[in-house]
Design an enzyme around this catalytic site. Structure first.
Site, short mmCIF file in Angstrom:
data_model
loop_
_atom_site.label_atom_id
_atom_site.label_comp_id
_atom_site.label_asym_id
_atom_site.label_seq_id
_atom_site.Cartn_x
_atom_site.Cartn_y
_atom_site.Cartn_z
N CYS A 290 68.75 41.06 40.95
CA CYS A 290 69.17 39.62 41.55
C CYS A 290 68.32 38.63 40.47
O CYS A 290 67.18 38.58 40.72
CB CYS A 290 68.45 39.42 42.90
N CYS B 134 66.86 35.61 43.26
CA CYS B 134 65.65 35.85 43.86
C CYS B 134 65.34 37.14 43.90
O CYS B 134 64.86 37.78 43.29
CB CYS B 134 65.90 35.04 45.22
N SER B 135 65.83 37.67 45.28
CA SER B 135 65.56 39.23 45.39
C SER B 135 66.74 39.64 46.26
O SER B 135 66.13 40.64 47.09
CB SER B 135 64.22 39.52 45.91
N CYS B 136 67.96 39.29 46.35
CA CYS B 136 68.98 39.78 47.26
C CYS B 136 69.19 41.35 46.83
O CYS B 136 69.08 41.67 45.84
CB CYS B 136 70.40 39.12 47.01
#
Lengths: 213, 114
Positions: free
Chosen positions: A115, A118-120
């Site tokens: 991602c 961000c951090s999906c």
């Protein structure tokens, strides 16, 4: 106040402050208590979520999906067609994952997930993402030099194997289906699930080990 | 530099501190309840992470969760009735409550003046 008293008072003060939660913890308490008071969240929902993701929900869920895709061709077809729908039969699809897409590794293709924003991450089937997945280094390098990143993870990807990097979003997240290793013929789903690693479902591992199982 | 996963290594705790879990729990619960959208959350978190990186913050889990908390505060004050001022007052209230509570006792907010 005597010197002794002032020293004692200073010591007491330090003692009290050593029990003070961190600045971040206090900000979280402020947010949570206001959000609960205003009816935005229910405290029991937060507690249940924290317990579930700290202790119970991990990559074993994804591993079961992968194992079934190895033994049940009809399920595999449904999974590749629409993973969000297909994993409903496991009962743990979770809204948290958003729309899920399964991408399959083959002898000539490898998939890797990042991602970049961000951090999906499909955390309702893989649990919380590892620290490296959230790092700025991975988010940048996975698209800039994915083969070098894979090499650091111990994946020596031959030049003739195509590499596809998938950039997750809040609406669409990915599950890599690693290849079933040779020598696992006749294994049942549980035994197969036990060899599927988290990294293989993110695509930072390619060849699954079968030893010792 | 990344490393292969070591199957024999002890599992790292998922969260380093409880508040980190609570931040993600609140964000996810507010997304599920439709208070904030999943994309707004991703955008706010992405913006905070970019800001931390531009400011030269270390590329660590601590930096990540600090960004997540800042993103949640920003989104909450934008998209819900909670204001930044209320957050600041409530944080001060919790700080005072911790300071006056003997160690080991449950910490409660006083509703009347100290």
């Amino acid at each position: 106040m005597s010197t002794f008293d002032s020293k004692h008072a200073a010591g007491l003060h330090r003692h009290i402050h050593s029990h003070l939660p961190s600045d971040a913890a206090l900000r979280v308490k402020a947010l949570e208590s206001l959000a609960v008071e205003k009816g935005l969240i229910a405290p029991e929902t937060i507690d249940a979520w924290v317990e579930a993701y700290s202790d119970h929900i991990g990559p074993m869920r994804g591993a079961k999906v992968v194992a079934r895709s190895w033994v049940d061709p009809a399920f595999r077809a449904r999974l590749l067609e629409n993973a969000t729908e297909a994993i409903k039969e496991f009962g743990f699809e979770g809204n948290a994952t958003g729309h899920l897409k399964a991408v399959e590794n083959t002898a000539t293709a490898h998939n890797m997930v990042v991602c970049t924003l961000c951090s999906c991450y499909p955390f309702s089937i893989l649990g919380m993402s590892p620290a490296w997945y959230k790092s700025a280094a991975y988010r940048a390098r996975a698209v800039r030099e994915p083969r070098a990143v894979l090499a650091e993870f111990g994946v020596d990807l031959p030049e003739d194997v195509a590499l596809r990097v998938w950039d997750s979003t809040a609406e669409l997240r990915y599950l890599v289906l690693p290849q079933r290793p040779a020598g696992t013929e006749g294994w049942d789903e549980d035994r197969l699930a036990a060899i599927v690693t988290r990294n293989s479902m993110i695509g930072t591992e390619r060849v699954l080990a079968t030893g010792g199982t | 530099m990344f490393r292969p996963e070591d199957p024999l290594a002890p599992r790292d705790p998922v969260f380093e501190e409880p508040w980190q879990a609570q931040v993600l729990a609140m964000a996810d619960s507010m997304v599920q309840a439709g208070r904030i959208s999943a994309s707004d959350w991703a955008d706010a978190l992405g913006a905070e992470l970019a800001r931390a990186e531009a400011a030269g913050q270390p590329d660590t889990t601590a930096t990540y969760y600090a960004a997540a908390l800042a993103a949640l505060e920003t989104l909450t004050t934008k998209a819900t009735p909670i204001t930044a001022e209320e957050l600041a007052i409530r944080k001060a209230d919790w700080t005072r409550a911790h300071e006056r509570t003997p160690h080991g006792q449950p910490v409660r907010l006083a509703r009347d003046a100290d």
